[in-house]
Enzyme design. Structure first.
Site, mmCIF file in Angstrom:
data_model
loop_
_atom_site.group_PDB
_atom_site.id
_atom_site.type_symbol
_atom_site.label_atom_id
_atom_site.label_comp_id
_atom_site.label_asym_id
_atom_site.label_seq_id
_atom_site.Cartn_x
_atom_site.Cartn_y
_atom_site.Cartn_z
ATOM 1 N N CYS A 1 -2.102 0.263 9.346
ATOM 2 C CA CYS A 1 -3.278 1.120 9.487
ATOM 3 C C CYS A 1 -3.191 1.853 10.832
ATOM 4 O O CYS A 1 -2.414 1.471 11.719
ATOM 5 C CB CYS A 1 -4.524 0.236 9.426
ATOM 6 S SG CYS A 1 -6.104 1.083 9.637
ATOM 7 N N CYS B 1 -6.313 -0.734 6.754
ATOM 8 C CA CYS B 1 -6.631 -2.162 6.667
ATOM 9 C C CYS B 1 -7.956 -2.336 5.914
ATOM 10 O O CYS B 1 -8.695 -1.374 5.694
ATOM 11 C CB CYS B 1 -6.714 -2.777 8.059
ATOM 12 S SG CYS B 1 -8.086 -2.141 9.067
ATOM 13 N N CYS C 1 -5.074 1.575 13.158
ATOM 14 C CA CYS C 1 -5.505 0.674 14.226
ATOM 15 C C CYS C 1 -4.420 -0.321 14.617
ATOM 16 O O CYS C 1 -4.562 -1.044 15.601
ATOM 17 C CB CYS C 1 -6.767 -0.072 13.799
ATOM 18 S SG CYS C 1 -6.486 -1.281 12.474
ATOM 19 N N GLU D 1 7.264 3.135 -9.064
ATOM 20 C CA GLU D 1 5.901 3.376 -9.568
ATOM 21 C C GLU D 1 5.556 2.391 -10.691
ATOM 22 O O GLU D 1 4.942 2.735 -11.701
ATOM 23 C CB GLU D 1 5.755 4.819 -10.061
ATOM 24 C CG GLU D 1 6.127 5.881 -9.050
ATOM 25 C CD GLU D 1 5.230 5.896 -7.810
ATOM 26 O OE1 GLU D 1 4.147 5.269 -7.853
ATOM 27 O OE2 GLU D 1 5.602 6.532 -6.805
ATOM 28 N N SER D 2 5.928 1.137 -10.482
ATOM 29 C CA SER D 2 5.778 0.136 -11.547
ATOM 30 C C SER D 2 4.324 -0.271 -11.783
ATOM 31 O O SER D 2 4.037 -0.954 -12.772
ATOM 32 C CB SER D 2 6.625 -1.103 -11.229
ATOM 33 O OG SER D 2 6.219 -1.700 -10.014
ATOM 34 N N ALA E 1 0.867 -1.173 0.000
ATOM 35 C CA ALA E 1 0.000 0.000 0.000
ATOM 36 C C ALA E 1 0.910 1.231 0.000
ATOM 37 O O ALA E 1 2.138 1.113 -0.069
ATOM 38 C CB ALA E 1 -0.909 -0.017 1.228
ATOM 39 N N SER F 1 10.012 3.487 -2.242
ATOM 40 C CA SER F 1 11.081 4.280 -2.872
ATOM 41 C C SER F 1 12.360 4.229 -2.047
ATOM 42 O O SER F 1 13.465 4.177 -2.598
ATOM 43 C CB SER F 1 10.626 5.729 -3.063
ATOM 44 O OG SER F 1 9.528 5.797 -3.956
ATOM 45 N N ALA G 1 4.776 2.659 2.499
ATOM 46 C CA ALA G 1 5.439 1.492 3.086
ATOM 47 C C ALA G 1 6.947 1.546 2.889
ATOM 48 O O ALA G 1 7.654 0.629 3.287
ATOM 49 C CB ALA G 1 4.879 0.205 2.483
ATOM 50 N N GLY G 2 7.433 2.610 2.250
ATOM 51 C CA GLY G 2 8.872 2.743 2.059
ATOM 52 C C GLY G 2 9.394 2.117 0.782
ATOM 53 O O GLY G 2 10.565 1.726 0.710
#
EC number: 2.7.1.21
Length: 205
Positions: A145, A182, A147, A88-89, A10, A16, A13-14
């Protein structure tokens, strides 16, 4: 033997950051990398891969008309390429994913792709669909998320911060337009028409 990798997640998430670290690892050993990113995503300036923690690298641009195999083959004739990295695939076409598999199979150059798995509607991007189908190695990069659960979905927010799941698949934006959540809170936010209200309730649990 070279392989095709797809690192997916998502947003935030790091991806790059992971790409830049992988490229640096090659370069640190005296090896040459070629980095690509999508022309359509110019949030941090054209021709550059940038991470949220401040790292960046020059990058070649691709759009739907770019012949990646021909470009990479011509570049490798001029100077040896040890690894190709694509940010950005998710914006790759089916044909471009096939071309990258040819880079691996015919040129014996490893290709590392980084991208989103699904869009704000919970549907696969075309590039991600074929990377999931054709890659040798699949690696999920995880983020969370609000949560604490794993965030696997992306909410799109309108100018007033309300979530919605209609409209064009591609609208470029950062944290102010998209939020990783989530599956449960993705569905709850769309049903209630508010992410903020759900976040507030969660804080008081």
């Amino acid at each position: 033997m070279a392989q095709l990798y797809f690192y997916y997640s998502a947003m935030n998430a790091g991806k790059s950051t992971a790409l830049l670290q992988s490229s640096y690892n090659y370069q640190e050993r005296g090896m040459r990398t070629v980095v690509y990113t999508a022309e359509i995503d110019d949030r941090f300036g054209a021709g550059k891969v940038s991470s949220r923690i401040g790292l960046s690298s020059p990058a070649k641009l691709f759009n739907q008309n770019t012949s990646l195999f021909e470009e990479i083959r011509a570049e490798s004739v001029r100077q040896t390429i040890h690894c190709v990295l694509v940010d950005e695939s998710q914006f790759l076409t089916r044909q471009q994913v096939y071309q990258l598999s040819e880079v691996v199979d015919k040129l014996d150059i490893p290709v590392l792709c980084y991208g989103l798995r699904t869009d704000f509607r919970g549907e696969l991007f075309v590039g991600s669909q074929y990377l999931l189908a054709w890659s040798d190695k699949l690696v999920e990069l995880k983020t969370i998320c609000f949560c604490g659960r794993k965030a696997s979905m992306v909410l799109r927010l309108d100018q007033d911060g309300r979530p919605y799941n209609e409209g064009e698949q591609v609208v470029i934006g950062g944290n102010e337009r998209y939020v990783s959540v989530c599956r449960k809170h993705y569905k709850d936010a769309l049903e209630e028409g508010s992410l903020t209200a759900i976040q507030e309730r969660h804080r008081h649990i």
